[in-house]
Motif scaffolding. Structure first.
Motif, mmCIF file in Angstrom:
data_model
loop_
_atom_site.group_PDB
_atom_site.id
_atom_site.type_symbol
_atom_site.label_atom_id
_atom_site.label_comp_id
_atom_site.label_asym_id
_atom_site.label_seq_id
_atom_site.Cartn_x
_atom_site.Cartn_y
_atom_site.Cartn_z
ATOM 1 N N ALA A 39 -10.383 -3.626 8.368
ATOM 2 C CA ALA A 39 -9.791 -4.968 8.343
ATOM 3 C C ALA A 39 -10.714 -5.953 7.629
ATOM 4 C CB ALA A 39 -9.494 -5.438 9.759
ATOM 5 N N ILE A 40 -11.999 -5.880 7.914
ATOM 6 C CA ILE A 40 -12.960 -6.781 7.274
ATOM 7 C C ILE A 40 -13.046 -6.486 5.776
ATOM 8 C CG2 ILE A 40 -15.416 -7.360 7.113
ATOM 9 C CD1 ILE A 40 -15.495 -6.944 10.212
ATOM 10 N N ASN A 41 -13.119 -5.210 5.419
ATOM 11 C CA ASN A 41 -13.185 -4.836 4.005
ATOM 12 C C ASN A 41 -11.919 -5.261 3.266
ATOM 13 O OD1 ASN A 41 -15.708 -3.731 4.369
ATOM 14 N ND2 ASN A 41 -14.986 -1.626 4.508
ATOM 15 N N ALA A 42 -10.776 -5.074 3.887
ATOM 16 C CA ALA A 42 -9.516 -5.465 3.258
ATOM 17 C C ALA A 42 -9.479 -6.975 3.056
ATOM 18 C CB ALA A 42 -8.327 -5.003 4.101
ATOM 19 N N PHE A 43 -9.912 -7.730 4.054
ATOM 20 C CA PHE A 43 -9.934 -9.182 3.926
ATOM 21 C C PHE A 43 -10.895 -9.612 2.821
ATOM 22 C CE2 PHE A 43 -11.558 -13.400 5.013
ATOM 23 C CZ PHE A 43 -10.368 -14.111 5.003
ATOM 24 N N THR A 44 -12.058 -8.980 2.766
ATOM 25 C CA THR A 44 -13.056 -9.309 1.749
ATOM 26 C C THR A 44 -12.515 -9.058 0.341
ATOM 27 O OG1 THR A 44 -14.861 -8.797 3.273
ATOM 28 C CG2 THR A 44 -15.392 -8.789 0.923
ATOM 29 N N HIS A 45 -11.791 -7.963 0.168
ATOM 30 C CA HIS A 45 -11.288 -7.586 -1.158
ATOM 31 C C HIS A 45 -9.981 -8.283 -1.534
ATOM 32 C CE1 HIS A 45 -14.214 -4.328 -0.688
ATOM 33 N NE2 HIS A 45 -14.172 -4.224 -1.999
ATOM 34 N N THR A 46 -9.185 -8.670 -0.546
ATOM 35 C CA THR A 46 -7.853 -9.202 -0.861
ATOM 36 C C THR A 46 -7.610 -10.617 -0.352
ATOM 37 O OG1 THR A 46 -6.811 -8.371 1.164
ATOM 38 C CG2 THR A 46 -6.874 -6.871 -0.728
ATOM 39 N N GLY A 47 -8.421 -11.057 0.613
ATOM 40 C CA GLY A 47 -8.187 -12.352 1.224
ATOM 41 C C GLY A 47 -7.046 -12.337 2.222
ATOM 42 N N VAL A 48 -6.558 -11.141 2.540
ATOM 43 C CA VAL A 48 -5.420 -10.997 3.450
ATOM 44 C C VAL A 48 -5.894 -10.350 4.741
ATOM 45 C CG1 VAL A 48 -3.178 -9.886 3.787
ATOM 46 C CG2 VAL A 48 -3.800 -10.787 1.540
ATOM 47 N N LEU A 49 -5.486 -10.935 5.857
ATOM 48 C CA LEU A 49 -5.801 -10.380 7.169
ATOM 49 C C LEU A 49 -4.494 -9.954 7.830
ATOM 50 C CD1 LEU A 49 -7.899 -9.766 9.322
ATOM 51 C CD2 LEU A 49 -7.590 -12.082 10.181
ATOM 52 N N ALA A 50 -4.301 -8.662 7.942
ATOM 53 C CA ALA A 50 -3.102 -8.131 8.596
ATOM 54 C C ALA A 50 -3.431 -7.904 10.069
ATOM 55 C CB ALA A 50 -2.666 -6.837 7.942
ATOM 56 N N GLU A 51 -2.579 -8.405 10.924
ATOM 57 C CA GLU A 51 -2.800 -8.268 12.362
ATOM 58 C C GLU A 51 -1.869 -7.215 12.934
ATOM 59 O OE1 GLU A 51 -2.697 -11.992 14.387
ATOM 60 O OE2 GLU A 51 -3.794 -13.003 12.795
ATOM 61 N N GLY A 52 -2.254 -6.663 14.071
ATOM 62 C CA GLY A 52 -1.393 -5.740 14.793
ATOM 63 C C GLY A 52 -1.506 -4.284 14.370
ATOM 64 N N LEU A 53 -2.463 -3.970 13.520
ATOM 65 C CA LEU A 53 -2.626 -2.577 13.132
ATOM 66 C C LEU A 53 -3.316 -1.816 14.261
ATOM 67 C CD1 LEU A 53 -3.864 -2.978 9.443
ATOM 68 C CD2 LEU A 53 -1.526 -2.770 10.291
ATOM 69 N N THR A 54 -2.809 -0.629 14.559
ATOM 70 C CA THR A 54 -3.390 0.210 15.607
ATOM 71 C C THR A 54 -3.713 1.575 15.023
ATOM 72 O OG1 THR A 54 -1.324 1.217 16.351
ATOM 73 C CG2 THR A 54 -1.900 -0.941 17.304
ATOM 74 N N LEU A 55 -4.309 2.413 15.818
ATOM 75 C CA LEU A 55 -4.613 3.776 15.369
ATOM 76 C C LEU A 55 -3.348 4.564 15.048
ATOM 77 C CD1 LEU A 55 -7.514 4.671 17.803
ATOM 78 C CD2 LEU A 55 -7.683 4.119 15.374
ATOM 79 N N ASP A 56 -2.224 4.171 15.656
ATOM 80 C CA ASP A 56 -0.965 4.878 15.419
ATOM 81 C C ASP A 56 -0.124 4.249 14.307
ATOM 82 O OD1 ASP A 56 -1.420 6.877 17.397
ATOM 83 O OD2 ASP A 56 -0.981 5.380 18.928
ATOM 84 N N THR A 57 -0.666 3.250 13.626
ATOM 85 C CA THR A 57 0.015 2.643 12.485
ATOM 86 C C THR A 57 -0.063 3.602 11.301
ATOM 87 O OG1 THR A 57 -0.605 0.421 13.219
ATOM 88 C CG2 THR A 57 -0.004 0.670 10.898
ATOM 89 N N THR A 58 1.070 3.804 10.630
ATOM 90 C CA THR A 58 1.047 4.630 9.420
ATOM 91 C C THR A 58 0.538 3.791 8.251
ATOM 92 O OG1 THR A 58 3.281 4.089 8.693
ATOM 93 C CG2 THR A 58 3.046 5.982 10.207
ATOM 94 N N LEU A 59 0.129 4.457 7.196
ATOM 95 C CA LEU A 59 -0.319 3.727 6.022
ATOM 96 C C LEU A 59 0.825 2.923 5.417
ATOM 97 C CD1 LEU A 59 -2.734 6.295 4.361
ATOM 98 C CD2 LEU A 59 -3.269 4.367 5.841
ATOM 99 N N ALA A 60 2.044 3.449 5.464
ATOM 100 C CA ALA A 60 3.202 2.711 4.955
ATOM 101 C C ALA A 60 3.408 1.435 5.764
ATOM 102 C CB ALA A 60 4.457 3.581 4.999
ATOM 103 N N GLU A 61 3.255 1.520 7.080
ATOM 104 C CA GLU A 61 3.386 0.331 7.930
ATOM 105 C C GLU A 61 2.259 -0.658 7.645
ATOM 106 O OE1 GLU A 61 5.503 2.406 11.817
ATOM 107 O OE2 GLU A 61 3.316 2.415 11.659
#
Length: 75
Positions: A39-61
């Motif tokens: 999440a931190i790396n994604a925010f650093t690279h994209t400026g986007v913070l996606a919430e609600g991701l869990t271990l059971d989240t698929t990559l498509a989700e």
């Protein structure tokens, strides 16, 4: 965004050889700490913070969550 997530996972040392959009973060053997790192790396690279991701989240989700989070408010 899918390719960006795969690249971030690879940078974290995750084996992305057999990853598909239906793979979950659990399938990739991530834990809560690695999910936070992603999440931190994604925010650093994209400026986007996606919430609600869990271990059971698929990559498509996850791609949908990041895309939704990147939309301007009211869009």
């Amino acid at each position: 965004m899918y390719d960006k997530i795969i690249a971030l996972l690879a940078e974290m040392g995750v084996d992305t050889t057999d990853v598909t959009p239906d793979s979950t973060f659990r399938d990739l053997e991530l834990d809560s700490l690695s999910m936070t790192e992603l999440a931190i790396n994604a925010f650093t690279h994209t400026g986007v913070l996606a919430e609600g991701l869990t271990l059971d989240t698929t990559l498509a989700e996850a791609v949908r969550a990041f895309s939704h989070a990147a939309e301007p408010l009211g869009a």
